[in-house]
Enzyme design. Structure first.
Site, PDB file in Angstrom:
ATOM      1  N   ARG A 103      33.751 -16.699 -10.990  1.00  0.00           N
ATOM      2  CA  ARG A 103      34.900 -17.596 -10.930  1.00  0.00           C
ATOM      3  C   ARG A 103      34.702 -18.839 -11.798  1.00  0.00           C
ATOM      4  O   ARG A 103      35.629 -19.273 -12.489  1.00  0.00           O
ATOM      5  CB  ARG A 103      35.176 -17.994  -9.474  1.00  0.00           C
ATOM      6  CG  ARG A 103      36.331 -18.962  -9.261  1.00  0.00           C
ATOM      7  CD  ARG A 103      37.563 -18.684 -10.097  1.00  0.00           C
ATOM      8  NE  ARG A 103      38.022 -17.309 -10.048  1.00  0.00           N
ATOM      9  CZ  ARG A 103      38.827 -16.752 -10.921  1.00  0.00           C
ATOM     10  NH1 ARG A 103      39.250 -17.434 -11.984  1.00  0.00           N
ATOM     11  NH2 ARG A 103      39.205 -15.500 -10.795  1.00  0.00           N
ATOM     12  N   LYS A 138      43.360 -38.296 -22.511  1.00  0.00           N
ATOM     13  CA  LYS A 138      44.053 -37.773 -21.325  1.00  0.00           C
ATOM     14  C   LYS A 138      43.463 -36.415 -20.960  1.00  0.00           C
ATOM     15  O   LYS A 138      44.091 -35.365 -21.069  1.00  0.00           O
ATOM     16  CB  LYS A 138      45.551 -37.681 -21.591  1.00  0.00           C
ATOM     17  CG  LYS A 138      46.195 -39.041 -21.815  1.00  0.00           C
ATOM     18  CD  LYS A 138      47.667 -38.927 -22.151  1.00  0.00           C
ATOM     19  CE  LYS A 138      48.282 -40.301 -22.421  1.00  0.00           C
ATOM     20  NZ  LYS A 138      49.706 -40.214 -22.799  1.00  0.00           N
ATOM     21  N   LYS A 170      46.168 -51.425 -27.586  1.00  0.00           N
ATOM     22  CA  LYS A 170      47.419 -50.864 -27.073  1.00  0.00           C
ATOM     23  C   LYS A 170      48.396 -51.987 -26.728  1.00  0.00           C
ATOM     24  O   LYS A 170      48.073 -53.175 -26.804  1.00  0.00           O
ATOM     25  CB  LYS A 170      47.123 -50.009 -25.835  1.00  0.00           C
ATOM     26  CG  LYS A 170      46.113 -48.878 -26.074  1.00  0.00           C
ATOM     27  CD  LYS A 170      46.767 -47.692 -26.704  1.00  0.00           C
ATOM     28  CE  LYS A 170      47.573 -46.907 -25.689  1.00  0.00           C
ATOM     29  NZ  LYS A 170      48.174 -45.687 -26.282  1.00  0.00           N
ATOM     30  N   GLU A 200      48.408 -50.241 -31.858  1.00  0.00           N
ATOM     31  CA  GLU A 200      49.636 -49.519 -31.524  1.00  0.00           C
ATOM     32  C   GLU A 200      50.856 -50.405 -31.747  1.00  0.00           C
ATOM     33  O   GLU A 200      50.865 -51.582 -31.354  1.00  0.00           O
ATOM     34  CB  GLU A 200      49.588 -49.073 -30.063  1.00  0.00           C
ATOM     35  CG  GLU A 200      50.843 -48.370 -29.580  1.00  0.00           C
ATOM     36  CD  GLU A 200      50.805 -48.090 -28.093  1.00  0.00           C
ATOM     37  OE1 GLU A 200      50.795 -46.908 -27.728  1.00  0.00           O
ATOM     38  OE2 GLU A 200      50.783 -49.053 -27.296  1.00  0.00           O
ATOM     39  N   ASP A 222      54.042 -45.382 -32.214  1.00  0.00           N
ATOM     40  CA  ASP A 222      54.298 -44.764 -30.914  1.00  0.00           C
ATOM     41  C   ASP A 222      55.788 -44.547 -30.667  1.00  0.00           C
ATOM     42  O   ASP A 222      56.595 -45.483 -30.781  1.00  0.00           O
ATOM     43  CB  ASP A 222      53.723 -45.651 -29.807  1.00  0.00           C
ATOM     44  CG  ASP A 222      53.734 -44.959 -28.458  1.00  0.00           C
ATOM     45  OD1 ASP A 222      53.388 -43.759 -28.394  1.00  0.00           O
ATOM     46  OD2 ASP A 222      54.090 -45.616 -27.460  1.00  0.00           O
TER      47      ASP A 222
END
Length: 282
Positions: A103, A138, A170, A200, A222
């Site tokens: 598994r 992410k 960011k 960004e 973005d």
């Protein structure tokens, strides 16, 4: 696509943790109960659909950690395509050991092949452009190194592995620091000369300010539509590396690539993939 294998030393803690989670406190009680000791078998890890393969090194390590004496032969290595019905790996040896590692091995290969397959699909849509497909941070906690390797197996590229790899300013950094000029001035004053800087923006007036102030190597454009991206690329005129992000799908990636950006980043590569259907057949 071929890529150098990661050291087993890096992978072993990840695989060992997965095995310990699955085996629990008492091990595989089903196998111990129903499989006579000393039973040997040959098992085949088979593809049940077309895919780009990733996770074979991890699967082999999972079986070896359960039983180092297992004989493992990989038929289709990481980074190569498989077709439905292909045998990816053959495992020969103690049946109980193979069943105990099954598994975990399938979980890794199915998921990592799903990432590689999705990456390959996006890469194919950018053919004929200079744009490179790249992933983000992410990722599944604890699995970043293998998920980013899977993106490479699919023909993509990697963004930062961690917060310590590069400076990526960011929107929240800009808001907290008081604007684009303050963050870029602080970066120029304090960052190492060896550290790349990306910032960004989501509007063209922000991009104009970045170009005026200087101090960045890469600009992250973005959630801009293709027309705005084309204008941004013209404004940059080769002075910065241009990366596009936001709403990147198999349907939107080609128009984004056609704008002339250098990179297209997609978090979906590692958070919204579909697991590839595989099976271990005795």
């Amino acid at each position: 696509m071929n890529h150098a294998a990661l050291p087993d030393l890096v992978l072993e803690p990840i695989v060992r943790a997965a095995l310990m989670e699955d085996l629990g406190a008492y091990g595989d009680i089903t196998t111990r109960t129903v499989i006579p000791a000393g039973t040997t078998y040959t098992a085949h890890l088979n593809a049940r659909e077309d895919a780009v393969v990733s996770g074979m090194q991890v699967a082999a390590l999972a079986f070896r950690l359960v039983d180092p004496s297992l004989q493992i032969k990989t038929h289709i290595p990481d980074g190569h395509r498989c077709a439905r019905g292909d045998t990816l790996m053959e495992i020969v040896g103690d049946a109980a050991a193979i069943l105990s590692g099954e598994r975990v091995a399938l979980n890794f290969v199915g998921r990592l092949s799903g990432i590689a397959t999705q990456a390959a699909a996006l890469v194919a849509e950018t053919e004929g452009t200079k744009a490179r497909i790249t992933c983000t941070r992410k990722t599944t906690p604890g699995l970043r190194v293998v998920e980013k390797q899977a993106v490479l197996h699919g023909g993509g590229f990697n963004h930062r592995y961690s917060l310590s790899d590069a400076i990526l300013i960011k929107d929240n950094h800009i808001a907290a620091a008081g604007g684009i000029r303050p963050v870029l001035e602080a970066t120029k004053a304090h960052a190492s000369h060896m550290m790349k800087v990306e910032i960004e923006v989501d509007r063209l007036d922000q991009l104009a300010e970045v170009l005026e102030v200087g101090g960045a190597d890469v600009v992250l454009l973005d959630n801009m539509n293709p027309a705005t991206l084309r204008t941004a690329v013209d404004m940059i005129n080769g002075r910065l590396v241009a990366e596009a992000s936001g709403n990147v799908t198999q349907e939107t990636v080609a128009p984004i690539a056609a704008t002339g950006v250098d990179y297209i980043s997609s978090g979906a590569l590692t958070h919204s993939y579909r697991t590839v259907d595989l099976g271990l057949d005795f």
